[in-house]
Motif scaffolding. Structure first.
Motif, PDB file in Angstrom:
ATOM      1  N   THR A  13      37.362  51.802  43.551  1.00  0.00           N
ATOM      2  CA  THR A  13      38.006  51.198  44.718  1.00  0.00           C
ATOM      3  C   THR A  13      38.544  49.825  44.328  1.00  0.00           C
ATOM      4  O   THR A  13      38.321  49.348  43.212  1.00  0.00           O
ATOM      5  N   TRP A  14      39.166  49.196  45.294  1.00  0.00           N
ATOM      6  CA  TRP A  14      39.707  47.866  45.028  1.00  0.00           C
ATOM      7  C   TRP A  14      38.600  46.860  44.747  1.00  0.00           C
ATOM      8  O   TRP A  14      38.839  45.845  44.086  1.00  0.00           O
ATOM      9  N   ALA A  15      37.386  47.137  45.180  1.00  0.00           N
ATOM     10  CA  ALA A  15      36.266  46.241  44.879  1.00  0.00           C
ATOM     11  C   ALA A  15      35.988  46.218  43.376  1.00  0.00           C
ATOM     12  O   ALA A  15      35.702  45.160  42.808  1.00  0.00           O
ATOM     13  N   ASP A  16      36.085  47.357  42.728  1.00  0.00           N
ATOM     14  CA  ASP A  16      35.859  47.428  41.281  1.00  0.00           C
ATOM     15  C   ASP A  16      36.980  46.714  40.531  1.00  0.00           C
ATOM     16  O   ASP A  16      36.727  46.010  39.545  1.00  0.00           O
ATOM     17  N   LEU A  17      38.197  46.877  41.001  1.00  0.00           N
ATOM     18  CA  LEU A  17      39.327  46.164  40.398  1.00  0.00           C
ATOM     19  C   LEU A  17      39.177  44.656  40.575  1.00  0.00           C
ATOM     20  O   LEU A  17      39.468  43.872  39.673  1.00  0.00           O
ATOM     21  N   GLN A  18      38.698  44.268  41.742  1.00  0.00           N
ATOM     22  CA  GLN A  18      38.505  42.836  42.007  1.00  0.00           C
ATOM     23  C   GLN A  18      37.405  42.259  41.121  1.00  0.00           C
ATOM     24  O   GLN A  18      37.513  41.122  40.676  1.00  0.00           O
ATOM     25  N   LEU A  19      36.357  43.034  40.859  1.00  0.00           N
ATOM     26  CA  LEU A  19      35.324  42.570  39.923  1.00  0.00           C
ATOM     27  C   LEU A  19      35.961  42.253  38.582  1.00  0.00           C
ATOM     28  O   LEU A  19      35.707  41.185  38.006  1.00  0.00           O
ATOM     29  N   PHE A  20      36.763  43.159  38.076  1.00  0.00           N
ATOM     30  CA  PHE A  20      37.431  42.943  36.795  1.00  0.00           C
ATOM     31  C   PHE A  20      38.261  41.666  36.837  1.00  0.00           C
ATOM     32  O   PHE A  20      38.200  40.830  35.932  1.00  0.00           O
ATOM     33  N   ASN A  21      39.016  41.492  37.895  1.00  0.00           N
ATOM     34  CA  ASN A  21      39.872  40.327  38.060  1.00  0.00           C
ATOM     35  C   ASN A  21      39.065  39.026  38.105  1.00  0.00           C
ATOM     36  O   ASN A  21      39.391  38.048  37.421  1.00  0.00           O
ATOM     37  N   ILE A  22      38.018  38.995  38.894  1.00  0.00           N
ATOM     38  CA  ILE A  22      37.208  37.774  39.038  1.00  0.00           C
ATOM     39  C   ILE A  22      36.468  37.460  37.741  1.00  0.00           C
ATOM     40  O   ILE A  22      36.342  36.292  37.361  1.00  0.00           O
ATOM     41  N   LEU A  23      35.990  38.475  37.046  1.00  0.00           N
ATOM     42  CA  LEU A  23      35.325  38.213  35.767  1.00  0.00           C
ATOM     43  C   LEU A  23      36.303  37.628  34.757  1.00  0.00           C
ATOM     44  O   LEU A  23      35.926  36.763  33.958  1.00  0.00           O
ATOM     45  N   GLU A  24      37.554  38.058  34.802  1.00  0.00           N
ATOM     46  CA  GLU A  24      38.577  37.447  33.947  1.00  0.00           C
ATOM     47  C   GLU A  24      38.743  35.965  34.294  1.00  0.00           C
ATOM     48  O   GLU A  24      38.832  35.109  33.423  1.00  0.00           O
ATOM     49  N   PHE A  25      38.772  35.656  35.579  1.00  0.00           N
ATOM     50  CA  PHE A  25      38.876  34.277  36.046  1.00  0.00           C
ATOM     51  C   PHE A  25      37.673  33.460  35.570  1.00  0.00           C
ATOM     52  O   PHE A  25      37.812  32.336  35.098  1.00  0.00           O
ATOM     53  N   LEU A  26      36.480  34.034  35.696  1.00  0.00           N
ATOM     54  CA  LEU A  26      35.260  33.304  35.344  1.00  0.00           C
ATOM     55  C   LEU A  26      35.190  32.960  33.861  1.00  0.00           C
ATOM     56  O   LEU A  26      34.526  31.992  33.486  1.00  0.00           O
ATOM     57  N   LYS A  27      35.867  33.718  33.031  1.00  0.00           N
ATOM     58  CA  LYS A  27      35.838  33.455  31.584  1.00  0.00           C
ATOM     59  C   LYS A  27      36.437  32.096  31.248  1.00  0.00           C
ATOM     60  O   LYS A  27      36.141  31.542  30.188  1.00  0.00           O
ATOM     61  N   ALA A  28      37.231  31.533  32.142  1.00  0.00           N
ATOM     62  CA  ALA A  28      37.765  30.191  31.932  1.00  0.00           C
ATOM     63  C   ALA A  28      36.688  29.126  32.131  1.00  0.00           C
ATOM     64  O   ALA A  28      36.823  28.008  31.645  1.00  0.00           O
ATOM     65  N   LEU A  29      35.623  29.478  32.848  1.00  0.00           N
ATOM     66  CA  LEU A  29      34.559  28.521  33.162  1.00  0.00           C
ATOM     67  C   LEU A  29      33.243  28.832  32.459  1.00  0.00           C
ATOM     68  O   LEU A  29      32.479  27.919  32.146  1.00  0.00           O
ATOM     69  N   LEU A  30      32.967  30.101  32.256  1.00  0.00           N
ATOM     70  CA  LEU A  30      31.684  30.528  31.700  1.00  0.00           C
ATOM     71  C   LEU A  30      31.921  31.482  30.532  1.00  0.00           C
ATOM     72  O   LEU A  30      32.697  32.419  30.671  1.00  0.00           O
ATOM     73  N   PRO A  31      31.242  31.270  29.432  1.00  0.00           N
ATOM     74  CA  PRO A  31      31.380  32.240  28.345  1.00  0.00           C
ATOM     75  C   PRO A  31      30.688  33.552  28.733  1.00  0.00           C
ATOM     76  O   PRO A  31      29.547  33.542  29.183  1.00  0.00           O
ATOM     77  N   ALA A  32      31.394  34.665  28.600  1.00  0.00           N
ATOM     78  CA  ALA A  32      30.851  36.004  28.861  1.00  0.00           C
ATOM     79  C   ALA A  32      30.071  36.072  30.174  1.00  0.00           C
ATOM     80  O   ALA A  32      28.861  36.284  30.177  1.00  0.00           O
ATOM     81  N   PRO A  33      30.742  35.910  31.317  1.00  0.00           N
ATOM     82  CA  PRO A  33      30.035  35.828  32.598  1.00  0.00           C
ATOM     83  C   PRO A  33      29.196  37.052  32.960  1.00  0.00           C
ATOM     84  O   PRO A  33      28.193  36.931  33.654  1.00  0.00           O
TER      85      PRO A  33
END
Length: 123
Positions: free
Chosen positions: A74-94
């Motif tokens: 679902t779009w929730a799974d796609l959003q997880l992927f998207n947010i984890l990509e965003f988090l990589k700018a702040l946290l190594p391997a979130p």
């Protein structure tokens, strides 16, 4: 992608809202100009992100461990992927300490159209 019925739609919305809360908490860190304040905000964000990702890992596990909603993408799974990509700018391997989230991130990233976009998107 929203879910097959009202319950699944609500479950997907719940996950996306939680992911957006994590993302919004990260914006304060990203756009802070004061280095000392930024360090403080980053430490606070690490706690918020860990708490949020722990809750999401638990929710994913309670729903079978494959997808957040209805045992289908679902779009929730796609959003997880998207947010984890965003988090990589702040946290190594979130997602490193969250095996179910990491597995889902990998599976979404391996979808042909997602993989194609990642390879060709602007850097």
């Amino acid at each position: 992608m929203a879910g097959r019925n009202n319950l699944e739609k609500a479950e997907a919305d719940e996950i996306v809202d939680a992911l957006v809360d994590i993302q919004n908490a990260g914006y304060g860190v990203m756009f802070c100009k004061d280095p000392e304040k930024k360090d403080q905000l980053l430490e606070e964000f690490k706690v918020k992100a860990k708490t949020g990702l722990t809750q999401l890992e638990s929710r994913l596990k309670s729903r079978g461990g494959q997808y957040f909603t209805g045992n289908q993408l679902t779009w929730a799974d796609l959003q997880l992927f998207n947010i984890l990509e965003f988090l990589k700018a702040l946290l190594p391997a979130p997602a490193e300490n969250f095996p179910l989230l990491k597995n889902l991130e990998t599976r979404v990233g391996d979808l042909p159209n997602i993989r194609k976009w990642i390879e060709k998107r602007p850097k």
